[in-house]
Design a protein around this motif. Structure first.
Motif, PDB file in Angstrom:
ATOM      1  N   HIS A 247       0.815  -1.212   0.000  1.00 21.49           N
ATOM      2  CA  HIS A 247       0.000   0.000   0.000  1.00 21.49           C
ATOM      3  C   HIS A 247       0.854   1.271   0.000  1.00 21.49           C
ATOM      4  O   HIS A 247       0.353   2.357   0.282  1.00 21.49           O
ATOM      5  N   CYS A 257      -7.390   0.882  -5.241  1.00 20.46           N
ATOM      6  CA  CYS A 257      -6.873  -0.304  -4.535  1.00 20.46           C
ATOM      7  C   CYS A 257      -7.961  -0.834  -3.595  1.00 20.46           C
ATOM      8  O   CYS A 257      -8.850  -0.082  -3.172  1.00 20.46           O
ATOM      9  N   CYS A 259      -7.782  -1.301  -0.644  1.00 22.88           N
ATOM     10  CA  CYS A 259      -7.706  -0.638   0.665  1.00 22.88           C
ATOM     11  C   CYS A 259      -8.485   0.674   0.681  1.00 22.88           C
ATOM     12  O   CYS A 259      -8.672   1.282   1.724  1.00 22.88           O
ATOM     13  N   CYS A 264      -1.605   2.278  -5.252  1.00 18.25           N
ATOM     14  CA  CYS A 264      -0.752   1.475  -4.374  1.00 18.25           C
ATOM     15  C   CYS A 264       0.081   0.506  -5.209  1.00 18.25           C
ATOM     16  O   CYS A 264      -0.326   0.110  -6.315  1.00 18.25           O
TER      17      CYS A 264
END
Ligand SMILES: [Zn+2]
Length: 422
Positions: A247, A257, A259, A264
């Motif tokens: 990340h 991403c 996340c 990332c």
């Protein structure tokens, strides 16, 4: 009031020193243990007798050597004490048994797609696999001393809790407590840790990083994780969340991403990202390692799209890793997980990127190596976390071991703290 020496504490510390030395050196005579550790011979003999009583060491009668006076029989660590290592990966579950000598005694992997899976039913499947391993251990006379679990996300190791695993879609799952509820664990303790940290520890303890001071172990496991070792110890950061190389941003306005952020490293080096850029159609139900092997075959055949995708991945890895090394001065990069079959296309350009981008490169060398531990790395690291507790504090072995004579469970909470960590 003057402080008094505590003979029990001293003896216990020496017990750990002697066991650790025997484990590290292989079959060794008591006299040699004494000269190597600085303890006197009669102390070593009595400590070895105590370790033998705990069934942690035994005499290696095959290697008895003639010496002046009585023949010296070397002592060695027994292979009868094992820990269970478990891994929840995004594309499968792994269970293994590793013994105190570092040998893998049992390993089973179950491929399944766990993206956006339901945590508690997945943990039930994991508990079934762990139960099979416990039965195997019982049937083969192995003494189980604990259970380690690797998870692909950020973990609160002290509470045995997974906080967040973006690729599984899991959040705040009490993994240690749930496994403790599902398995007849008795006194067994459970250690829960990030899988990339465990892979790095496995590399340090039984793999190619033995003796290294500082390295980063990059694991491709659908996403990209890493474990960082500094001064021979896992670097966990202030709160235990360090090593999220996947990340680290490598593109200012890159792809979204899992996340929630953008650009990332994982959006370029993740297995799905490479597959897509290489023009390979989706392979639902196929493990990431199998996809990587297929990509390696395409690249070896000279497929330009695949080669270009790997060049892009190598460039992004070079950016992220040179940033890491500029910050924390590491000597070796290990490529593990699905990055292993792709290493022939990644290692050289990453090495060149480090030479170009790391300020100290004229005065230091950086090696990019391939992990030799394969798909079991994190599970082996999970077992090793428990075994290291025994190597450092051998007197705990009887208290930690699974008592399988029935009776009410008397499991201790919280989980064992991984050794080798601050
Ligand atoms: Zn991300």
């Amino acid at each position: 009031v003057p402080r008094r020496a505590d003979p029990t504490a001293v003896r216990r510390a020496n017990l750990g020193v002697v066991l650790g030395h025997i484990a590290a050196s292989g079959p060794i005579s008591r006299a040699r243990v004494a000269s190597d550790t600085g303890l006197n011979k009669s102390t070593v003999s009595s400590l070895v007798a105590e370790l033998a009583g705990l069934r942690l060491v035994r005499e290696d009668v095959d290697r008895r050597v003639a010496s002046i006076g009585r023949p010296a029989t070397p002592v060695m660590v027994t292979g009868t004490t094992v820990a269970v290592g478990l891994e929840v990966g995004v594309d499968g579950l792994t269970v293994c048994l590793e013994d105190l000598t570092g040998a893998l005694r049992y390993a089973v992997r179950k491929d399944c797609d766990l993206r956006d899976s339901e945590p508690y039913s997945t943990l039930r499947q994991l508990a079934t696999l762990a139960g099979d391993a416990l039965s195997y251990a019982r049937a083969h006379g192995l003494r189980v001393v604990g259970l380690g679990v690797g998870l692909p996300g950020i973990v609160d190791a002290s509470r045995g809790q997974l906080l967040r695993a973006p690729n599984l879609g899991w959040q705040e799952v009490d993994v240690a407590r749930e496994l403790g509820r599902l398995l007849p664990l008795g006194t067994l303790s459970i250690a829960v840790e990030n899988e990339a940290n465990l892979a790095a520890l496995a590399e340090l303890w039984v793999g190619g990083a033995q003796g290294l001071k500082g390295f980063i172990h990059v694991t491709g496991e659908v996403g990209v994780g890493s474990g960082i070792v500094i001064d021979g110890q896992l670097f966990r950061g202030s709160r235990g969340y360090a090593g999220e190389l996947g990340h680290v941003a490598v593109r200012q306005d890159g792809a979204a991403c899992a996340c929630g952020s953008r650009g990332c490293l994982e959006t370029v080096v993740g297995i799905e990202a490479i597959r897509e850029r290489a023009g390979m159609p989706p392979r639902p139900g196929t493990g990431q390692l199998a996809i990587a092997i297929e990509l390696a075959q395409q690249a070896a055949a000279g497929d330009p799209c695949t080669v270009a995708a790997l060049e892009e991945a190598a460039e992004a890895l070079g950016i992220a890793l040179s940033s890491a090394i500029n910050l924390i001065d590491l000597e070796v990069v290990f490529l593990g997980g699905f990055l292993t079959p792709l290493a022939p296309w990644l290692a050289r350009p990453v090495r060149e990127a480090l030479a170009r981008r790391v300020l100290s490169s004229a005065w230091s060398t950086f090696d990019v190596k391939v992990s030799a531990l394969g798909a079991h790395a994190a599970a082996r690291g999970a077992a090793a976390v428990i075994l290291r507790v025994i190597l450092e504090r051998p007197w705990l072995v009887e208290e930690m071991a699974l008592t399988d004579g029935g009776g009410p469970p008397r499991r201790r909470q919280p989980s064992a703290t991984p050794s080798g960590t601050p």
